[in-house]
Design a protein around this motif. Structure first.
Motif, PDB file in Angstrom:
ATOM      1  N   GLU A 117       2.181  88.646 -63.509  1.00 50.57           N
ATOM      2  CA  GLU A 117       2.747  88.038 -62.306  1.00 50.57           C
ATOM      3  C   GLU A 117       2.932  89.047 -61.180  1.00 50.57           C
ATOM      4  N   SER A 118       3.172  90.311 -61.533  1.00 46.99           N
ATOM      5  CA  SER A 118       3.385  91.329 -60.499  1.00 46.99           C
ATOM      6  C   SER A 118       2.095  91.687 -59.777  1.00 46.99           C
ATOM      7  N   LEU A 119       0.958  91.221 -60.288  1.00 46.90           N
ATOM      8  CA  LEU A 119      -0.331  91.512 -59.666  1.00 46.90           C
ATOM      9  C   LEU A 119      -0.945  90.281 -59.004  1.00 46.90           C
ATOM     10  N   LYS A 120      -0.240  89.145 -59.049  1.00 46.16           N
ATOM     11  CA  LYS A 120      -0.754  87.908 -58.477  1.00 46.16           C
ATOM     12  C   LYS A 120      -0.997  88.067 -56.983  1.00 46.16           C
ATOM     13  N   GLY A 121      -2.138  87.578 -56.539  1.00 48.68           N
ATOM     14  CA  GLY A 121      -2.490  87.649 -55.135  1.00 48.68           C
ATOM     15  C   GLY A 121      -3.217  88.921 -54.745  1.00 48.68           C
ATOM     16  N   ASP A 122      -3.292  89.887 -55.656  1.00 43.38           N
ATOM     17  CA  ASP A 122      -4.002  91.132 -55.370  1.00 43.38           C
ATOM     18  C   ASP A 122      -5.512  90.923 -55.489  1.00 43.38           C
ATOM     19  N   LYS A 123      -6.268  91.727 -54.772  1.00 42.85           N
ATOM     20  CA  LYS A 123      -7.677  91.864 -55.100  1.00 42.85           C
ATOM     21  C   LYS A 123      -7.745  92.760 -56.342  1.00 42.85           C
ATOM     22  N   VAL A 124      -8.569  92.409 -57.312  1.00 39.91           N
ATOM     23  CA  VAL A 124      -8.614  93.148 -58.577  1.00 39.91           C
ATOM     24  C   VAL A 124     -10.028  93.654 -58.830  1.00 39.91           C
ATOM     25  N   ILE A 125     -10.128  94.960 -59.087  1.00 41.82           N
ATOM     26  CA  ILE A 125     -11.414  95.561 -59.428  1.00 41.82           C
ATOM     27  C   ILE A 125     -11.294  96.296 -60.753  1.00 41.82           C
ATOM     28  N   VAL A 126     -12.428  96.517 -61.394  1.00 41.33           N
ATOM     29  CA  VAL A 126     -12.484  97.308 -62.623  1.00 41.33           C
ATOM     30  C   VAL A 126     -13.292  98.560 -62.312  1.00 41.33           C
ATOM     31  N   TYR A 127     -12.696  99.723 -62.611  1.00 40.29           N
ATOM     32  CA  TYR A 127     -13.306 101.021 -62.320  1.00 40.29           C
ATOM     33  C   TYR A 127     -13.451 101.771 -63.639  1.00 40.29           C
ATOM     34  N   GLY A 128     -14.642 102.274 -63.921  1.00 42.94           N
ATOM     35  CA  GLY A 128     -14.845 103.003 -65.163  1.00 42.94           C
ATOM     36  C   GLY A 128     -15.604 104.293 -64.963  1.00 42.94           C
ATOM     37  N   ASP A 145     -15.267  85.390 -62.018  1.00 38.35           N
ATOM     38  CA  ASP A 145     -14.702  84.434 -61.068  1.00 38.35           C
ATOM     39  C   ASP A 145     -13.320  84.871 -60.590  1.00 38.35           C
ATOM     40  N   GLN A 146     -12.635  85.701 -61.392  1.00 34.62           N
ATOM     41  CA  GLN A 146     -11.282  86.135 -61.052  1.00 34.62           C
ATOM     42  C   GLN A 146     -11.225  87.574 -60.544  1.00 34.62           C
ATOM     43  N   LEU A 147     -12.300  88.323 -60.747  1.00 38.49           N
ATOM     44  CA  LEU A 147     -12.354  89.711 -60.287  1.00 38.49           C
ATOM     45  C   LEU A 147     -13.072  89.792 -58.942  1.00 38.49           C
ATOM     46  N   ASP A 148     -12.835  90.882 -58.234  1.00 38.36           N
ATOM     47  CA  ASP A 148     -13.395  91.018 -56.890  1.00 38.36           C
ATOM     48  C   ASP A 148     -14.490  92.076 -56.778  1.00 38.36           C
ATOM     49  N   GLY A 149     -14.641  92.923 -57.784  1.00 34.51           N
ATOM     50  CA  GLY A 149     -15.683  93.937 -57.736  1.00 34.51           C
ATOM     51  C   GLY A 149     -15.564  94.903 -58.892  1.00 34.51           C
ATOM     52  N   ILE A 150     -16.610  95.714 -59.083  1.00 33.03           N
ATOM     53  CA  ILE A 150     -16.609  96.738 -60.122  1.00 33.03           C
ATOM     54  C   ILE A 150     -17.126  98.051 -59.536  1.00 33.03           C
ATOM     55  N   VAL A 151     -16.636  99.157 -60.118  1.00 32.41           N
ATOM     56  CA  VAL A 151     -17.095 100.495 -59.752  1.00 32.41           C
ATOM     57  C   VAL A 151     -17.476 101.216 -61.039  1.00 32.41           C
ATOM     58  N   ILE A 152     -18.683 101.739 -61.087  1.00 34.46           N
ATOM     59  CA  ILE A 152     -19.205 102.419 -62.271  1.00 34.46           C
ATOM     60  C   ILE A 152     -19.533 103.852 -61.885  1.00 34.46           C
ATOM     61  N   GLU A 153     -18.812 104.805 -62.474  1.00 30.89           N
ATOM     62  CA  GLU A 153     -18.971 106.209 -62.103  1.00 30.89           C
ATOM     63  C   GLU A 153     -19.486 107.043 -63.275  1.00 30.89           C
ATOM     64  N   GLY A 154     -20.624 107.699 -63.083  1.00 34.65           N
ATOM     65  CA  GLY A 154     -21.151 108.630 -64.073  1.00 34.65           C
ATOM     66  C   GLY A 154     -21.408 108.020 -65.429  1.00 34.65           C
ATOM     67  N   ALA A 155     -21.883 106.769 -65.456  1.00 31.03           N
ATOM     68  CA  ALA A 155     -22.075 106.060 -66.724  1.00 31.03           C
ATOM     69  C   ALA A 155     -23.505 106.173 -67.224  1.00 31.03           C
ATOM     70  N   PHE A 156     -23.667 106.044 -68.530  1.00 27.06           N
ATOM     71  CA  PHE A 156     -25.013 105.963 -69.103  1.00 27.06           C
ATOM     72  C   PHE A 156     -25.450 104.505 -69.097  1.00 27.06           C
ATOM     73  N   SER A 157     -26.748 104.280 -69.006  1.00 30.37           N
ATOM     74  CA  SER A 157     -27.277 102.927 -68.865  1.00 30.37           C
ATOM     75  C   SER A 157     -27.235 102.137 -70.166  1.00 30.37           C
ATOM     76  N   SER A 158     -27.354 102.819 -71.292  1.00 32.09           N
ATOM     77  CA  SER A 158     -27.222 102.170 -72.600  1.00 32.09           C
ATOM     78  C   SER A 158     -26.956 103.238 -73.643  1.00 32.09           C
ATOM     79  N   HIS A 159     -26.428 102.828 -74.791  1.00 31.14           N
ATOM     80  CA  HIS A 159     -26.181 103.785 -75.871  1.00 31.14           C
ATOM     81  C   HIS A 159     -27.484 104.372 -76.394  1.00 31.14           C
ATOM     82  N   HIS A 160     -28.514 103.553 -76.451  1.00 30.57           N
ATOM     83  CA  HIS A 160     -29.803 104.066 -76.911  1.00 30.57           C
ATOM     84  C   HIS A 160     -30.331 105.121 -75.949  1.00 30.57           C
TER      85      HIS A 160
END
Length: 248
Positions: A117-128, A145-160
């Motif tokens: 509830e303390s985050l209601k009304g916020d724009k929400v992003i996931v950063y990794g 549908d409920q998130l507003d964006g994602i940020v991907i920093e220094g990630a590998f494309s797949s485990h393989h």
């Protein structure tokens, strides 16, 4: 030297050379019950001057949230609410660090934030970052549908892809390719910011390029000449600008 002390509720306070740090944000302990069966240890950072954006932060494979505060602190200083989570088997989180558990932990943390509830009304992003960056798209896809964006920093494309270079990067996480960032990012339709390092010695630049190629619009690629996942330390203002631009 930097030290941490905890009150009776396990809320942390940071001290530098014996003097308490005067942050422009508060830090409180949060517990998230994961569908993996684990109890996840998290910190919630609330700034004195909120910029309207909540950031769910997935850290890398090294250490635990005690050693992963540099990025979250920089964003909290710039007005973000930040929820920083330790995966199963990391730090004070219970359970075992497996590929399946880590994915469930990421999804459960997103669910927790979206219901807070303390985050209601916020724009929400996931950063990794790094391992956490690889987790972002697979964990976020069911909630876009409920998130507003994602940020991907220094990630590998797949485990393989990364296992072909260096197995140690995955640490305690089992290799089986149960999900891959480069697959799930093709299903993500909200804004995406991908950050990678042109001379990254840990996860080569081509991984970031591959993810960006697979991502769909709207998207932006930010190439940085710095060390692996050092972006928020040296380029926090630029990343902050790009996140706000992405969300407009």
């Amino acid at each position: 030297s930097v030290s941490v002390k905890f009150d009776e509720n396990r809320n942390p306070s940071f001290f530098r050379n014996g003097v308490e740090e005067d942050f422009s944000f508060s830090i409180s302990k949060v517990e998230v019950s994961s569908s993996s069966g684990s109890n996840l240890h998290c910190w919630k950072m609330i700034p004195e001057e909120f910029n309207g954006i909540t950031m769910i932060f997935f850290h890398g494979n090294a250490g635990n949230l005690m050693y992963q505060t540099s990025g979250p602190f920089e964003f909290a200083r710039r007005g973000y609410k930040v929820l920083l989570m330790d995966y199963s088997g990391f730090g004070n989180s219970s359970g075992e660090a497996t590929r399946k558990n880590v994915l469930l932990d990421g999804k459960s943390t997103i669910e927790y934030a979206l219901k807070d509830e303390s985050l209601k009304g916020d724009k929400v992003i996931v950063y990794g970052q790094s391992l956490g960056g690889h987790l972002v798209a697979p964990a976020s896809i069911d909630y876009q549908d409920q998130l507003d964006g994602i940020v991907i920093e220094g990630a590998f494309s797949s485990h393989h892809d990364i296992a072909a270079k260096s197995a140690w990067i995955l640490g305690r996480i089992f290799f089986a390719e149960k999900y891959a960032d480069k697959k799930d990012i093709q299903k993500w339709t909200k804004p995406t910011l991908i950050i990678h390092y042109v001379n990254d010695q840990t996860i080569p630049f081509k991984h970031g390029e591959k993810l960006f190629k697979k991502a769909i619009d709207p998207k932006e690629f930010y190439a940085i000449d710095s060390c692996h996942i050092c972006g928020p330390i040296y380029f926090a203002d630029s990343i902050d600008f790009k996140i706000k631009k992405m969300l407009k």
